[in-house]
Design an enzyme around this catalytic site. Structure first.
Site, PDB file in Angstrom:
ATOM      1  N   GLY A  13     -79.626  56.649  -5.499  1.00  0.00           N
ATOM      2  CA  GLY A  13     -79.654  55.916  -6.763  1.00  0.00           C
ATOM      3  C   GLY A  13     -78.365  55.210  -7.143  1.00  0.00           C
ATOM      4  O   GLY A  13     -78.129  54.948  -8.328  1.00  0.00           O
ATOM      5  N   ASN A  15     -77.693  52.107  -6.571  1.00  0.00           N
ATOM      6  CA  ASN A  15     -78.089  50.799  -7.120  1.00  0.00           C
ATOM      7  C   ASN A  15     -78.622  50.944  -8.541  1.00  0.00           C
ATOM      8  O   ASN A  15     -78.366  50.086  -9.395  1.00  0.00           O
ATOM      9  CB  ASN A  15     -79.124  50.125  -6.210  1.00  0.00           C
ATOM     10  CG  ASN A  15     -78.468  49.390  -5.055  1.00  0.00           C
ATOM     11  OD1 ASN A  15     -77.816  48.365  -5.248  1.00  0.00           O
ATOM     12  ND2 ASN A  15     -78.616  49.931  -3.848  1.00  0.00           N
ATOM     13  N   MET A  91     -88.063  53.870  -0.198  1.00  0.00           N
ATOM     14  CA  MET A  91     -88.173  53.853   1.258  1.00  0.00           C
ATOM     15  C   MET A  91     -89.614  53.836   1.773  1.00  0.00           C
ATOM     16  O   MET A  91     -89.874  54.311   2.872  1.00  0.00           O
ATOM     17  CB  MET A  91     -87.418  55.062   1.830  1.00  0.00           C
ATOM     18  CG  MET A  91     -85.936  54.960   1.607  1.00  0.00           C
ATOM     19  SD  MET A  91     -85.257  53.429   2.299  1.00  0.00           S
ATOM     20  CE  MET A  91     -83.529  53.612   1.943  1.00  0.00           C
ATOM     21  N   ILE A  93     -93.373  51.419   2.146  1.00  0.00           N
ATOM     22  CA  ILE A  93     -93.978  50.089   2.104  1.00  0.00           C
ATOM     23  C   ILE A  93     -95.144  50.133   1.126  1.00  0.00           C
ATOM     24  O   ILE A  93     -96.005  51.013   1.218  1.00  0.00           O
ATOM     25  CB  ILE A  93     -94.518  49.694   3.506  1.00  0.00           C
ATOM     26  CG1 ILE A  93     -93.431  49.845   4.576  1.00  0.00           C
ATOM     27  CG2 ILE A  93     -95.102  48.288   3.480  1.00  0.00           C
ATOM     28  CD1 ILE A  93     -92.254  48.933   4.424  1.00  0.00           C
ATOM     29  N   LEU A  94     -95.166  49.177   0.206  1.00  0.00           N
ATOM     30  CA  LEU A  94     -96.256  49.109  -0.773  1.00  0.00           C
ATOM     31  C   LEU A  94     -97.364  48.200  -0.266  1.00  0.00           C
ATOM     32  O   LEU A  94     -97.096  47.186   0.383  1.00  0.00           O
ATOM     33  CB  LEU A  94     -95.713  48.589  -2.108  1.00  0.00           C
ATOM     34  CG  LEU A  94     -94.723  49.538  -2.797  1.00  0.00           C
ATOM     35  CD1 LEU A  94     -93.928  48.812  -3.869  1.00  0.00           C
ATOM     36  CD2 LEU A  94     -95.449  50.749  -3.379  1.00  0.00           C
ATOM     37  N   ASN A 108     -86.895  43.667  -4.586  1.00  0.00           N
ATOM     38  CA  ASN A 108     -86.387  44.688  -3.669  1.00  0.00           C
ATOM     39  C   ASN A 108     -84.983  44.316  -3.233  1.00  0.00           C
ATOM     40  O   ASN A 108     -84.667  43.134  -3.091  1.00  0.00           O
ATOM     41  CB  ASN A 108     -87.300  44.769  -2.438  1.00  0.00           C
ATOM     42  CG  ASN A 108     -86.850  45.830  -1.442  1.00  0.00           C
ATOM     43  OD1 ASN A 108     -86.546  46.966  -1.821  1.00  0.00           O
ATOM     44  ND2 ASN A 108     -86.801  45.471  -0.168  1.00  0.00           N
ATOM     45  N   HIS A 110     -82.467  44.772  -0.044  1.00  0.00           N
ATOM     46  CA  HIS A 110     -82.504  45.160   1.370  1.00  0.00           C
ATOM     47  C   HIS A 110     -81.096  45.004   1.960  1.00  0.00           C
ATOM     48  O   HIS A 110     -80.457  43.969   1.742  1.00  0.00           O
ATOM     49  CB  HIS A 110     -83.506  44.286   2.137  1.00  0.00           C
ATOM     50  CG  HIS A 110     -83.627  44.691   3.574  1.00  0.00           C
ATOM     51  ND1 HIS A 110     -84.311  45.823   3.964  1.00  0.00           N
ATOM     52  CD2 HIS A 110     -83.121  44.145   4.712  1.00  0.00           C
ATOM     53  CE1 HIS A 110     -84.231  45.949   5.279  1.00  0.00           C
ATOM     54  NE2 HIS A 110     -83.515  44.946   5.760  1.00  0.00           N
TER      55      HIS A 110
END
Ligand code: GAR
Length: 202
Positions: A13, A15, A91, A93-94, A108, A110
């Site tokens: 966390g 970010n 972490m 994938i939606l 997002n 990356h």
């Protein structure tokens, strides 16, 4: 009225912390309405609690399938009024089912210069490939893996003696500037998406 964002995390966390620090400093005009984690022991949840931000844990293993997992995450975000969903070290994938509930409203971060080095261990991929620069990308999420329209990128050098960890640390410093900056642009209504391109109004 202050716009509300929901932040989705999996772990440390840092970010999320960068977002909270800028809100506290008065340089990011949004409210974090909820933090959702897929890990109950994520450090990010403690960071949120210190700021009295509601937290929701949705663990994949506690859900019958991915549909239930994503439905619960989306429900938590919507019930707290999140207008923008920020994936900050999430972490997983939606799928399209989730993404279609928040069209062009999922961001997002990356840790690579997309479209290079998608997926996991992006910093290690960059070191192994031998590129001379890498960095981070903030993008809107589409149905691919790290393929959505790019909002902002920041570049760092890759040094001869870099390891995955040393490069990750250098990139992370830029992530902490890039993600709040992209959220600020969104909050100020400056982002327009046309096809693959994101235009930032001055
Ligand atoms: C960050 O480096 C972020 O870019 C990366 O995970 C880290 C999370 O750090 N995300 C991905 O790799 C997504 N595929 P944080 O939890 O301290 O913000």
């Amino acid at each position: 009225m202050t716009k509300k964002i929901g932040v989705v995390v999996s772990g440390r966390g840092s970010n999320l912390q960068a977002i909270l620090d800028q809100i506290d400093a008065g340089t990011l005009p949004v409210e974090v309405a909820v933090v959702v984690s897929d890990h109950g022991d994520a450090l990010a949840l403690e960071r949120a609690a210190k700021h009295h931000i509601p937290t929701v844990v949705v663990e994949r293993g506690a859900c019958a399938d991915k549909v239930e997992f994503e439905t619960k995450i989306a429900g938590a975000l919507e019930s707290h009024g999140a207008e923008l969903v920020v994936l900050a070290g999430f972490m997983r994938i939606l799928t399209g089912g989730f993404i279609s509930r928040f069209p062009h409203r999922i961001m997002n971060i990356h840790p690579a210069l997309l479209p290079s080095f998608t997926g996991l261990h992006a910093q290690g991929q960059a070191v192994a490939y031998g590129v001379k620069v890498s960095g981070c990308t903030v993008h809107f999420v589409d149905e691919g893996t790290d393929t959505g329209p790019i909002i902002l990128q920041k570049v760092v050098p890759v040094l001869d003696d870099d390891t995955e960890d040393s490069l990750a640390a250098r990139i992370l410093e830029e992530e902490h500037k890039a993600l709040p900056e992209a959220i600020r642009w969104w909050a100020e209504g400056r982002l327009t998406v046309t096809g693959r391109k994101v235009f930032v109004r001055p």
